[in-house]
Design an enzyme around this catalytic site. Structure first.
Site, mmCIF file in Angstrom:
data_model
loop_
_atom_site.group_PDB
_atom_site.id
_atom_site.type_symbol
_atom_site.label_atom_id
_atom_site.label_comp_id
_atom_site.label_asym_id
_atom_site.label_seq_id
_atom_site.Cartn_x
_atom_site.Cartn_y
_atom_site.Cartn_z
ATOM 1 N N ASP A 29 46.565 -55.278 -45.598
ATOM 2 C CA ASP A 29 47.080 -54.659 -44.377
ATOM 3 C C ASP A 29 47.259 -53.161 -44.611
ATOM 4 O O ASP A 29 47.725 -52.749 -45.676
ATOM 5 C CB ASP A 29 48.421 -55.302 -44.004
ATOM 6 N N ILE A 30 46.879 -52.348 -43.625
ATOM 7 C CA ILE A 30 47.007 -50.894 -43.784
ATOM 8 C C ILE A 30 48.452 -50.426 -43.610
ATOM 9 O O ILE A 30 48.784 -49.296 -43.960
ATOM 10 C CB ILE A 30 46.084 -50.116 -42.818
ATOM 11 N N ASN A 84 50.890 -64.205 -35.329
ATOM 12 C CA ASN A 84 51.482 -63.863 -34.046
ATOM 13 C C ASN A 84 50.488 -64.250 -32.954
ATOM 14 O O ASN A 84 49.297 -64.005 -33.078
ATOM 15 C CB ASN A 84 51.793 -62.367 -33.977
ATOM 16 N N VAL A 93 46.359 -56.862 -32.606
ATOM 17 C CA VAL A 93 44.901 -56.939 -32.619
ATOM 18 C C VAL A 93 44.540 -58.322 -32.087
ATOM 19 O O VAL A 93 44.944 -59.344 -32.652
ATOM 20 C CB VAL A 93 44.322 -56.732 -34.035
ATOM 21 N N HIS A 97 44.367 -63.831 -36.688
ATOM 22 C CA HIS A 97 44.548 -63.425 -38.075
ATOM 23 C C HIS A 97 45.853 -63.987 -38.613
ATOM 24 O O HIS A 97 46.787 -64.259 -37.868
ATOM 25 C CB HIS A 97 44.493 -61.908 -38.240
ATOM 26 N N HIS A 99 48.769 -63.261 -41.412
ATOM 27 C CA HIS A 99 49.420 -62.354 -42.349
ATOM 28 C C HIS A 99 49.895 -63.191 -43.533
ATOM 29 O O HIS A 99 50.509 -64.242 -43.348
ATOM 30 C CB HIS A 99 50.657 -61.708 -41.719
#
Length: 111
Positions: A29-30, A84, A93, A97, A99
């Site tokens: 993750d950025i 989420n 986004v 995905h 996390h």
């Protein structure tokens, strides 16, 4: 398609990739929310968990075998997996995905 994660998967946007196979991709993750924070995404575009159909079920199941393998490879003794679903739940986004977070200070902090 103007999807950030699709562009990362296609190599159009650089990322710090952790893993990739024919069904999914994992990258850090950025904006990490824990000492270790990476994302695992299916290569097929699916907007969120609410949009998963039987067609994507195998890829999602596969992701749930990849996550523990990556965590073992990274030497993580414990971790949290979060997805989420929808903007009101914090999804920023619109590509499914997961996390994966780990670290000594997770506490009750959520992504």
């Amino acid at each position: 398609m103007d999807c950030l994660f699709c562009k990362i998967i296609a190599g159009e946007i650089p990322s710090n990739k952790l893993y990739e196979d024919e069904l999914c991709c994992a990258f850090y993750d950025i904006d990490p929310q824990a000492d270790t924070h990476f994302l695992v995404v299916p290569k097929t575009h699916v907007a969120s968990m609410a949009d998963v159909t039987e067609a994507e079920a195998a890829a999602v199941a596969h992701i749930f075998t990849v996550i523990p393998k990556l965590c073992r490879d990274l030497g993580l003794s414990g971790y949290r997996v979060i997805s989420n679903c929808g903007r009101s739940a914090g999804q920023t986004v619109m590509h499914l995905h997961f996390h994966v977070l780990s670290g000594p200070n997770l506490g009750a902090r959520l992504v």
